[in-house]
Enzyme design. Sequence first.
Site, PDB file in Angstrom:
ATOM      1  N   GLY A  33      -0.154  10.941  -5.926  1.00 34.54           N
ATOM      2  CA  GLY A  33       0.766  11.082  -4.800  1.00 34.54           C
ATOM      3  C   GLY A  33       1.719   9.923  -4.710  1.00 34.54           C
ATOM      4  N   ASN A  34       2.277   9.719  -3.536  1.00 32.06           N
ATOM      5  CA  ASN A  34       3.287   8.668  -3.368  1.00 32.06           C
ATOM      6  C   ASN A  34       3.136   8.016  -2.001  1.00 32.06           C
ATOM      7  OD1 ASN A  34       5.130  10.086  -1.358  1.00 32.06           O
ATOM      8  ND2 ASN A  34       4.985  11.599  -2.999  1.00 32.06           N
ATOM      9  N   ARG A  35       3.951   7.023  -1.739  1.00 27.74           N
ATOM     10  CA  ARG A  35       3.800   6.192  -0.557  1.00 27.74           C
ATOM     11  C   ARG A  35       4.524   6.704   0.680  1.00 27.74           C
ATOM     12  NH1 ARG A  35       1.639   1.259  -1.663  1.00 27.74           N
ATOM     13  NH2 ARG A  35       1.733   0.552  -3.821  1.00 27.74           N
ATOM     14  N   SER A  36       5.093   7.885   0.636  1.00 31.22           N
ATOM     15  CA  SER A  36       5.838   8.354   1.809  1.00 31.22           C
ATOM     16  C   SER A  36       4.897   8.564   2.990  1.00 31.22           C
ATOM     17  CB  SER A  36       6.555   9.668   1.487  1.00 31.22           C
ATOM     18  OG  SER A  36       7.237  10.119   2.636  1.00 31.22           O
TER      19      SER A  36
END
Length: 231
Positions: A33-36
Amino acid sequence: AAAARAPQDLAGCRVVVSAGGTREPLDPVRWIGNRSTGRQGLALAQAARARGAHVTLVAANLELGGAEAAADDVVRVETTAQLRDAVRAAGRDADAIVMAAAVADFRPAAPTEAKIKKVPGRGPAPIELVENPDVLAELVRDRLRERQVVVGFAAETGDATGSVLDHGRAKALRKGADLLAVNAVGAGRGFGTPDNEVWVLDATGEQVAHATGTKRHVADALWDAVVKRRP
Ligand code: CTP
Ligand code: CA
């Protein structure tokens, strides 16, 4: 004094906002995933609602509270495939779609049903990835509804080949969204921070707005740009 009432310039409009970040499972307990955090997307939903819109929030792994209060409908999704289905379903009668979610570009090719185990003496297995559909590019291509305004976000860091705005302009041309909100991320900017700086470009790469301040302020500036594009 009573708080100033927002202009009701989105009254009667239906808008879809995607927020957060998609996660792609490797196995039942792990994902890529990502840091959003979804803060900018949530602010976009709140701002649109205050201006009179009917808001559908497609919430990808939002851990922030307040999603239900920010929107008329909240659709919770985890993966890019789920986000794509939810955005397209709600997008069929939307006057504007804002893709604020950070969408995973790739997903594991073969997620397993059982937890991946480490085998003593054998190193980690490589993870094979495949490309996800580009939800924004599909919306631009398919135009789910006439006169719908399609808005993308581009989080850029700038690198040896160009500045944040250089990358943003190239992306505006490549994506063809009616509006692209370019924001600087990395080194304490963008993700999870209260403030944001955004350049709004049209499909030709021309700058139509610049906003800096709280994510709510940036959200209102983006809706101003959307309202200006509505015939
Ligand atoms: N986006 C999307 N589907 C994807 C990837 C991105 O809909 N599979 C959307 C995002 O929600 C965002 C916009 O496209 O509104 C730009 O995302 P970004 O990651 O900046 O662009 P990419 O084209 O994926 O380019 P790159 O990651 O290489 O910078
Ligand atoms: Ca990407």
